[in-house]
Design an enzyme around this catalytic site. Sequence first.
Site, PDB file in Angstrom:
ATOM      1  N   THR A  71       1.182  -0.784   0.147  1.00 59.55           N
ATOM      2  CA  THR A  71       0.171  -0.077  -0.168  1.00 59.55           C
ATOM      3  C   THR A  71       0.937   1.105  -0.240  1.00 59.55           C
ATOM      4  OG1 THR A  71      -1.494  -1.348   1.161  1.00 59.55           O
ATOM      5  CG2 THR A  71      -2.160   1.387   1.213  1.00 59.55           C
ATOM      6  N   ASN A 155      -5.738  -9.463  -8.556  1.00 60.10           N
ATOM      7  CA  ASN A 155      -5.331 -10.484  -6.655  1.00 60.10           C
ATOM      8  C   ASN A 155      -6.626 -10.847  -6.936  1.00 60.10           C
ATOM      9  OD1 ASN A 155      -6.263  -7.141  -6.693  1.00 60.10           O
ATOM     10  ND2 ASN A 155      -7.068  -7.863  -5.113  1.00 60.10           N
ATOM     11  N   HIS A 205       4.328  -9.761   3.018  1.00 58.75           N
ATOM     12  CA  HIS A 205       3.147 -10.957   3.202  1.00 58.75           C
ATOM     13  C   HIS A 205       2.790 -12.021   2.151  1.00 58.75           C
ATOM     14  CE1 HIS A 205      -0.865  -9.052   2.928  1.00 58.75           C
ATOM     15  NE2 HIS A 205       0.021  -7.857   2.974  1.00 58.75           N
ATOM     16  N   CYS A 327     -13.644  -6.366   2.056  1.00 57.29           N
ATOM     17  CA  CYS A 327     -13.144  -5.175   2.028  1.00 57.29           C
ATOM     18  C   CYS A 327     -12.442  -5.060   3.887  1.00 57.29           C
ATOM     19  CB  CYS A 327     -13.177  -3.468   1.738  1.00 57.29           C
ATOM     20  SG  CYS A 327     -14.556  -2.847   3.258  1.00 57.29           S
TER      21      CYS A 327
HETATM   22  N1  PLP Z   1      -1.620  -4.366  -3.645  1.00 59.86           N
HETATM   23  C1  PLP Z   1      -1.697  -6.033  -4.430  1.00 59.86           C
HETATM   24  C2  PLP Z   1      -2.544  -6.205  -6.068  1.00 59.86           C
HETATM   25  C3  PLP Z   1      -2.998  -6.474  -3.500  1.00 59.86           C
HETATM   26  O1  PLP Z   1      -3.609  -7.344  -3.126  1.00 59.86           O
HETATM   27  C4  PLP Z   1      -2.010  -5.770  -2.494  1.00 59.86           C
HETATM   28  C5  PLP Z   1      -2.371  -6.654  -0.597  1.00 59.86           C
HETATM   29  O2  PLP Z   1      -4.067  -7.152  -0.579  1.00 59.86           O
HETATM   30  C6  PLP Z   1      -1.716  -4.551  -1.793  1.00 59.86           C
HETATM   31  C7  PLP Z   1      -1.269  -4.055  -3.132  1.00 59.86           C
HETATM   32  C8  PLP Z   1      -1.520  -4.348  -0.396  1.00 59.86           C
HETATM   33  O3  PLP Z   1      -0.470  -4.704  -0.026  1.00 59.86           O
HETATM   34  P1  PLP Z   1      -0.056  -4.603   1.852  1.00 59.86           P
HETATM   35  O4  PLP Z   1      -1.007  -5.885   2.186  1.00 59.86           O
HETATM   36  O5  PLP Z   1       1.522  -4.760   1.978  1.00 59.86           O
HETATM   37  O6  PLP Z   1       0.007  -3.028   1.762  1.00 59.86           O
END
Ligand code: PLP
Length: 381
Positions: A71, A155, A205, A327
């Site tokens: 993020t 995702n 993670h 979410c």
């Molecule tokens: N981008 C994608 C495609 C994701 O699936 C996710 C998490 O679900 C993220 C970014 C965000 O990553 P983080 O949980 O490390 O902030």
Amino acid sequence: MNSTYLDYNATAPLRPEARAALLAALEAPANPSSVHRFGRAARGIADTARGQVAALVGAEARRVVFTSGGTEANNLALRLAVEAAGAKSLVVAAIEHDSVLRPARHLAERAGLPLYEVLAGADGVVSVAAIAATLGAAQSAHPGPALVALMLANNETGAIQPVAEAAQLAHAHQSLLLCDAVQAAGKIPVDLARLDADFLTLSAHKLGGPTGAGALVARDDWAPAPLLRGGGQEKGMRAGTENLPGIAGFGAAAAAAQAGLYAMKTVAGLRDRLQAGLLAACPEAPVYGTGPRLPNTLCIGMPGVPAETQVMALDLAGVAVSAGSACSSGKVTPSHVLLAMGLPEAAAREAVRFSLGWASTAADVDRALEAWTVLWRRKRK
Ligand code: PLP
């Protein structure tokens, strides 16, 4: 009850290599900015991890900026594109993760930056032609460089996107490309040079590292445009004492994921067996993401049964999966990804995501198959 975990795209179980590196990094006081021997040792740990993360995506180590996760890395990339690279508009795939979509919408609302969202096809793929048309419209209305955001793999559906082609297009239009490779890394080969993305983002993670660590990999040198100001860590790109245990775990997970890429064939075999079994029980169940797809992901609808009912019934049977759309509040809304693929809202509310990974077994698949089939037979009656 022992559990079957099939929610790797939400977060993957910690790999043993990552746990060992993380615990080792907790052993001594470790601030990489300190000049004494402890500080130097900490710097060494961070450097090793930087090399491991860079190697996973074929980049130079100095290109890696550690962040608190995917993020933050996506937010930082958007910040750099606008502040350092002077992007005049944003062309963002409508299937992007919220960590790209929401800061982009925030920039549009608060800073008046024009935002164009590009829908996907029914196969879950955003076409280069659609991006080209949108980029053309964006630049004729707002001359100057644009930032194009296209994730490498989605995702929810696992659909793999034409990032290298989109980067070529963006560059031909003096624009930049942000590639969120959070879900792709560790599941399929990722090569920054081949993708030619200007910014690539990663999260520990999702590939068996700890939560709270991620990275932005920038292809070029940019003047720092940090989200967090303070100390000069990460070459001024990200202030704050580094999360060294998280970074060490990230590095070890990246190395293990890279070494284990070949095993993704086995994971794909398990996923395919799961898909075939579910379709045998319910041939009319729609599978989403019918083009090229991550080897571990299956997004499938159970006709007439809300996703949250499926997730809860599977959980009671000891099988952990996600509604693609869950979410952070835990509330299930229709998936914006499936809506962007043109699905009606009712169908988008019935899809769940099975996602497998490095520790998944045939027994996991059997259990998921049984739980889903039992629910489907009960609902059909
Ligand atoms: N981008 C994608 C495609 C994701 O699936 C996710 C998490 O679900 C993220 C970014 C965000 O990553 P983080 O949980 O490390 O902030």
